[in-house]
Motif scaffolding. Structure first.
Motif, PDB file in Angstrom:
ATOM      1  N   SER A 136      87.099   8.448 -68.557  1.00  0.00           N
ATOM      2  CA  SER A 136      85.638   8.383 -68.649  1.00  0.00           C
ATOM      3  C   SER A 136      84.992   9.173 -67.507  1.00  0.00           C
ATOM      4  O   SER A 136      84.033   9.922 -67.723  1.00  0.00           O
ATOM      5  CB  SER A 136      85.177   6.929 -68.613  1.00  0.00           C
ATOM      6  OG  SER A 136      85.695   6.212 -69.710  1.00  0.00           O
ATOM      7  N   PHE A 140      82.751  12.603 -68.178  1.00  0.00           N
ATOM      8  CA  PHE A 140      81.361  12.750 -67.741  1.00  0.00           C
ATOM      9  C   PHE A 140      81.196  13.837 -66.677  1.00  0.00           C
ATOM     10  O   PHE A 140      80.089  14.343 -66.483  1.00  0.00           O
ATOM     11  CB  PHE A 140      80.836  11.429 -67.181  1.00  0.00           C
ATOM     12  CG  PHE A 140      80.586  10.383 -68.228  1.00  0.00           C
ATOM     13  CD1 PHE A 140      79.785  10.647 -69.328  1.00  0.00           C
ATOM     14  CD2 PHE A 140      81.157   9.128 -68.124  1.00  0.00           C
ATOM     15  CE1 PHE A 140      79.549   9.702 -70.299  1.00  0.00           C
ATOM     16  CE2 PHE A 140      80.932   8.172 -69.102  1.00  0.00           C
ATOM     17  CZ  PHE A 140      80.126   8.455 -70.190  1.00  0.00           C
ATOM     18  N   TYR A 196      81.725  12.057 -75.696  1.00  0.00           N
ATOM     19  CA  TYR A 196      81.327  10.912 -76.503  1.00  0.00           C
ATOM     20  C   TYR A 196      82.422   9.858 -76.610  1.00  0.00           C
ATOM     21  O   TYR A 196      82.115   8.679 -76.767  1.00  0.00           O
ATOM     22  CB  TYR A 196      80.854  11.394 -77.871  1.00  0.00           C
ATOM     23  CG  TYR A 196      79.524  12.088 -77.773  1.00  0.00           C
ATOM     24  CD1 TYR A 196      78.345  11.356 -77.732  1.00  0.00           C
ATOM     25  CD2 TYR A 196      79.441  13.464 -77.641  1.00  0.00           C
ATOM     26  CE1 TYR A 196      77.123  11.977 -77.589  1.00  0.00           C
ATOM     27  CE2 TYR A 196      78.224  14.098 -77.508  1.00  0.00           C
ATOM     28  CZ  TYR A 196      77.063  13.349 -77.482  1.00  0.00           C
ATOM     29  OH  TYR A 196      75.852  13.963 -77.326  1.00  0.00           O
ATOM     30  N   LEU A 199      81.885   7.915 -73.437  1.00  0.00           N
ATOM     31  CA  LEU A 199      80.688   7.076 -73.501  1.00  0.00           C
ATOM     32  C   LEU A 199      80.897   5.862 -74.404  1.00  0.00           C
ATOM     33  O   LEU A 199      80.658   4.708 -74.004  1.00  0.00           O
ATOM     34  CB  LEU A 199      79.515   7.914 -74.004  1.00  0.00           C
ATOM     35  CG  LEU A 199      78.201   7.170 -74.247  1.00  0.00           C
ATOM     36  CD1 LEU A 199      77.686   6.572 -72.948  1.00  0.00           C
ATOM     37  CD2 LEU A 199      77.169   8.106 -74.862  1.00  0.00           C
ATOM     38  N   ARG A 202      83.554   3.300 -73.104  1.00  0.00           N
ATOM     39  CA  ARG A 202      83.085   2.461 -71.998  1.00  0.00           C
ATOM     40  C   ARG A 202      82.150   1.371 -72.499  1.00  0.00           C
ATOM     41  O   ARG A 202      82.228   0.217 -72.058  1.00  0.00           O
ATOM     42  CB  ARG A 202      82.376   3.321 -70.942  1.00  0.00           C
ATOM     43  CG  ARG A 202      83.295   4.207 -70.120  1.00  0.00           C
ATOM     44  CD  ARG A 202      84.317   3.401 -69.358  1.00  0.00           C
ATOM     45  NE  ARG A 202      83.700   2.537 -68.352  1.00  0.00           N
ATOM     46  CZ  ARG A 202      83.494   2.892 -67.092  1.00  0.00           C
ATOM     47  NH1 ARG A 202      83.859   4.094 -66.680  1.00  0.00           N
ATOM     48  NH2 ARG A 202      82.948   2.053 -66.244  1.00  0.00           N
ATOM     49  N   VAL A 246      74.672   2.898 -79.226  1.00  0.00           N
ATOM     50  CA  VAL A 246      75.070   4.100 -78.500  1.00  0.00           C
ATOM     51  C   VAL A 246      75.580   5.176 -79.453  1.00  0.00           C
ATOM     52  O   VAL A 246      75.387   6.378 -79.204  1.00  0.00           O
ATOM     53  CB  VAL A 246      76.119   3.759 -77.421  1.00  0.00           C
ATOM     54  CG1 VAL A 246      77.492   3.522 -78.015  1.00  0.00           C
ATOM     55  CG2 VAL A 246      76.208   4.860 -76.379  1.00  0.00           C
ATOM     56  N   GLY A 250      73.955   8.784 -79.820  1.00  0.00           N
ATOM     57  CA  GLY A 250      74.836   9.948 -79.710  1.00  0.00           C
ATOM     58  C   GLY A 250      74.638  10.936 -80.839  1.00  0.00           C
ATOM     59  O   GLY A 250      74.631  12.151 -80.622  1.00  0.00           O
TER      60      GLY A 250
END
Length: 317
Positions: A136, A140, A196, A199, A202, A246, A250
């Protein structure tokens, strides 16, 4: 539910009107003249003024906005200053690659991220949880174009497994089939998935881990229900609302934010059309694209809100 849906649909109209006004004013008030771009460096002031008159740029801002918004209400987004084609035609030609890239990325990301996040929450502190946390941070931190160029070098240039750039259509007379379409998009999908997957995984991990601490989970385990059923039917099902939220965000962000990936892989989508329109100061194309992105964003958020009713029966609009 029907009342809520009607209220939300009516609320879309003022939002789109505000977006249209803001974008229109920003484009007109920023430095740069589309007529000068079209005329070229060797054009005289008379040539530029003639082009401005042909495009209607010499009229007042109110008159220009009235003409444009009147056309929008009739389904006409105007004509491109630079290409001379209807904006709706240009968007229609470019929408398939962008939608293919966006929805393919989200589907692949969900298929990978939700199981990973669920397993990481189930074995919190284990090797998979630590691996997911590291991935993660990496997802990012590394820019999309860097991931794209690394994948191109490895799988397209060195191994020669996949094509480097371009797009093969899935629909229309020039379609080469699902296989050619998917093969061309594998690298762009994987490139965007790095963000993604990180994201969604997580968020899934956090939601499922919170659900696993609830009393109904202990009750289910005390009844002797299998651990897989506890995870899927109880923990993941009750953690679905933030995950769907989310995912919906996205999708909306992907549709309007695939500019870098489309540029890296030379995909002729809405992102590359946006870049060209901005560079050429093509006001009608920019306005039309922003309006389309806004409509898609609002509709996707509406679908996400409606999905809450089916995911959590306790929610009533």
């Amino acid at each position: 539910m029907l009342r809520f849906l009607l209220k939300r649909l009516l609320a879309i109209l003022p939002v789109l009107l505000v977006v249209a006004v803001v974008v229109f004013l920003i484009l007109r008030l920023t430095p740069g003249d589309p007529a000068a771009v079209i005329a070229g460096n060797s054009a005289t002031n008379a040539d530029i003024e003639r082009i401005r008159e042909q495009l209607g740029l010499n009229r007042s801002l109110l008159a220009q906005f009235g003409i444009w918004i009147g056309g929008v209400l009739q389904g006409d987004l105007g004509y491109s200053y630079y290409l001379g084609k209807p904006v709706t035609e240009l968007i229609a030609q470019r929408v398939e690659p962008t939608l293919s890239l966006a929805f393919g990325t989200i589907v692949l990301a969900v298929l990978v991220a939700v199981p990973l996040g669920t397993l990481a929450a189930w074995r919190m502190g284990g090797w998979l949880d630590r691996l997911l946390s590291g991935f993660s941070v990496l997802g990012f931190s590394v820019p999309v174009f860097v991931v794209g160029y690394i994948l191109i070098y490895l799988f397209a240039i060195q191994l020669n497994w996949l094509p480097v750039q371009g797009y093969r259509r899935l629909f229309g007379p020039s379609s080469e089939g699902v296989g050619a379409w998917a093969q061309q998009l594998v690298l762009p999908w994987v490139t965007l998935c790095t963000i993604y997957v990180a994201l969604i995984a997580r968020v899934t991990r956090a939601s499922v881990s919170e659900a696993l601490t609830e009393d109904y989970i202990r009750t289910a385990r005390a009844k002797g229900i299998r651990e897989s059923a506890v995870l899927l039917r109880h923990a993941l099902a009750n953690a679905a609302v933030p995950i769907v939220t989310v995912v919906g965000i996205g999708v909306a962000l992907l549709i309007g934010g695939v500019v870098v990936t489309e540029t890296v892989y030379a995909i002729p989508g809405l992102g590359s059309l946006t870049v060209d329109a901005v560079l050429n100061r093509d006001f009608p194309v920019i306005q039309g694209l922003v309006l389309v992105f806004s409509v898609l964003y609002v509709l996707i958020n509406l679908l996400v809100d409606l999905s809450y009713l089916f995911l959590d029966p306790r929610i009533r609009y």
